[in-house]
Design an enzyme around this catalytic site. Structure first.
Site, PDB file in Angstrom:
ATOM      1  N   ASP A 108     -13.408 -12.096 -12.504  1.00  0.00           N
ATOM      2  CA  ASP A 108     -14.002 -10.852 -12.985  1.00  0.00           C
ATOM      3  C   ASP A 108     -14.640 -11.235 -14.326  1.00  0.00           C
ATOM      4  OD1 ASP A 108     -13.865  -7.756 -12.224  1.00  0.00           O
ATOM      5  OD2 ASP A 108     -13.641  -7.832 -14.380  1.00  0.00           O
ATOM      6  N   LYS A 125      -5.302  -6.009  -9.376  1.00  0.00           N
ATOM      7  CA  LYS A 125      -6.165  -6.513 -10.458  1.00  0.00           C
ATOM      8  C   LYS A 125      -5.291  -7.120 -11.526  1.00  0.00           C
ATOM      9  CE  LYS A 125     -10.585  -6.492 -11.547  1.00  0.00           C
ATOM     10  NZ  LYS A 125     -11.778  -6.330 -10.686  1.00  0.00           N
TER      11      LYS A 125
HETATM   12  N1  GLU Z   1     -13.623  -8.755  -9.624  1.00  0.00           N
HETATM   13  C1  GLU Z   1     -14.401  -8.479  -8.456  1.00  0.00           C
HETATM   14  C2  GLU Z   1     -14.379  -7.000  -8.181  1.00  0.00           C
HETATM   15  O1  GLU Z   1     -14.372  -6.218  -9.102  1.00  0.00           O
HETATM   16  C3  GLU Z   1     -14.060  -9.386  -7.277  1.00  0.00           C
HETATM   17  C4  GLU Z   1     -12.663  -9.344  -6.799  1.00  0.00           C
HETATM   18  C5  GLU Z   1     -12.340 -10.361  -5.705  1.00  0.00           C
HETATM   19  O2  GLU Z   1     -13.228 -11.074  -5.249  1.00  0.00           O
HETATM   20  O3  GLU Z   1     -11.167 -10.409  -5.332  1.00  0.00           O
HETATM   21  O4  GLU Z   1     -14.418  -6.541  -7.070  1.00  0.00           O
END
Ligand code: GLU
Length: 448
Positions: A169, A129
């Site tokens: 996100d 992340k």
């Molecule tokens: N931010 C999204 C999550 O919390 C998507 C992450 C992604 O698609 O890599 O899963």
């Protein structure tokens, strides 16, 4: 919170000592460890291989300066992050969040959750992340572009289709991914489509990616309700938030026959007893980047509430889709008093541990975010598949794939919960099933 087995307790204390002040990270770790007593007792090789300690320590943590110039010529300095948490199952995968509340502890909580969420999809993706404390609110397109370009000017050296694949996100959507991808392509001189997901359809994005997190949350809810011979049809639903996840959760719930009567943003919430007008909501939130007060002003029977909680509005299905720790014990009590049947987390960790305990004590079906909102990242993995094969799939085909992934994911959680003596406990089921998968891969790969 349960009493932890000594192995888990030792690992948890190490996390507290090593990561002082990172309350959300501690909370996310504790929530997983709370489910694992029986697993570590049944599988001593996990303790012998120090799997818990290894899982709680990110493989790599990057923190960097992001300088950029606003439209008036002032120079701003933000902080950029990428935490590459675990790559036992595949390249690091997870979104970027741009929000003033972002700090290392928040990114670590999200990255930790992402490991297990990604494992639950059944697709080959590790967990990571990132993001920045940059506040996009009120910024012009040109400022957003300059910020994204500066952010990527550092990030590009750490990511890649086989290494680490960021996505969006909170605060990072199609516009930002476009600028980030453009800068990556320019710096590297490579058209490496699979380096980012959530791309636009014009340049290698996937159908359904925009809708996927919200749709997936509703598919999971449908599966949970089905275990009690119930359906979404005719149900009164509330979502919190009014971003991408909330809007498409509301859309899919409406398509399945429910009536979605409320949503929220940082300025309050609206109740629309006629059912939310999703075209208007999209226009205001996605195009005009406006507020819910604008929505209320254009709908005769909608009321806007600047004070209080959206969770005080009676409903049968609650879908928290805003942000972490937004639904507290008092909210859970009022939902229970109003007869809520099911709660599914579209956001990451929106319900506090006290709130989750209240749902459990009152037999409310509860889906944790790592299961209920996994449809977003699962569809990112489908985008990676399409990019790798230089293909692009139709909407209906992609949506069917997502639907099946959510059905399988639900079954995986339900089966793990049954096997470890906690039938109907989706928190335990999600944690156990994903932990075992990641832990087994880590053992197989040796001490790395
Ligand atoms: N931010 C999204 C999550 O919390 C998507 C992450 C992604 O698609 O890599 O899963």
């Amino acid at each position: 919170m349960s009493e932890l087995d000594p192995t888990l307790d030792r690992a948890y204390r190490t996390v507290l000592d090593r990561n002082p002040g990172e309350a959300e990270f501690h909370q996310a770790v504790r929530e997983v460890l709370d489910s694992l007593n029986r697993v570590v007792a049944a599988r001593p090789e996990y303790a012998a291989g120090s799997i818990i300690e290894r899982l709680c320590e990110p493989e790599r943590q990057l923190m960097f300066r992001v300088p950029w110039t606003d439209d008036k010529g002032n120079v701003h300095i933000n902080r950029g992050f990428r935490v590459e948490f675990n790559s036992a199952l595949g390249p690091y995968k997870g979104g970027l969040r741009f929000h003033p509340t972002v700090n290392l502890g928040i990114v670590k909580f999200l990255g930790f959750e992402q490991i297990f969420k990604n494992a639950l999809t059944g697709l080959p993706i590790g967990g990571g992340k990132g993001g920045s404390d940059f506040d996009p609110k009120g910024r012009s397109d040109a400022e957003i572009m300059r910020f994204c370009q500066s952010f990527m000017t550092e990030l590009y050296r750490h990511i890649g289709e086989y290494t680490d694949v960021p996505a969006g996100d909170i605060g990072v959507g199609g516009r930002e991914i476009g600028y980030l991808f453009g800068q990556y392509k320019r710096i590297t001189n490579r058209y490496e489509s699979g380096v980012l997901t959530g791309k636009g359809l014009a340049y290698g994005g996937s159908q359904v990616r925009t809708e996927a997190t919200g749709y997936g949350t509703v598919f999971f809810t449908r599966e949970m309700l089905a275990t009690k011979n119930r359906s979404l049809s005719g149900r009164r639903v509330i979502v919190s938030g009014s971003g991408n996840v909330a809007i498409y959760a509301a859309q899919k719930a409406t398509q399945l026959g429910a009536q979605v009567v409320a949503c929220s943003d940082s300025g309050g919430y609206v109740v629309d007893e006629d059912g939310l007008d999703l075209d208007l909501l999209k226009q205001i939130k996605e195009v005009e980047r406006g507020r819910l007060t604008d929505y209320a002003a254009q709908r005769p029977n909608a009321t806007h509430h600047a004070e209080g909680s959206v969770w005080s509005v009676p409903c049968e299905i609650a879908l928290p889709c805003a942000t972490q720790n937004e639904l507290h014990a008092e909210d859970a009590k009022s939902l229970v008093a109003n007869g809520v049947l099911a709660v599914a987390e579209g956001a990451n960790m929106p319900c506090t541990p006290d709130a989750v305990a209240i749902f459990a004590d009152n037999d409310v079906l509860f889906a944790p975010g790592k299961a209920a909102n996994a449809g977003g990242v699962a569809t990112s993995a489908l985008e990676m598949q399409q990019n790798a094969s230089r293909d692009s799939w139709h909407f209906s085909h992609t949506e069917e794939r997502l639907d099946q992934i959510m059905i399988d994911l639900h079954d995986r959680c339900a089966t793990a919960a049954d096997t470890f003596g906690e039938p109907g406990n989706y928190v335990a089921g999600a944690n156990i099933s994903s932990f075992v998968q990641v832990a087994d891969a880590m053992l197989a790969l040796g001490v790395i």
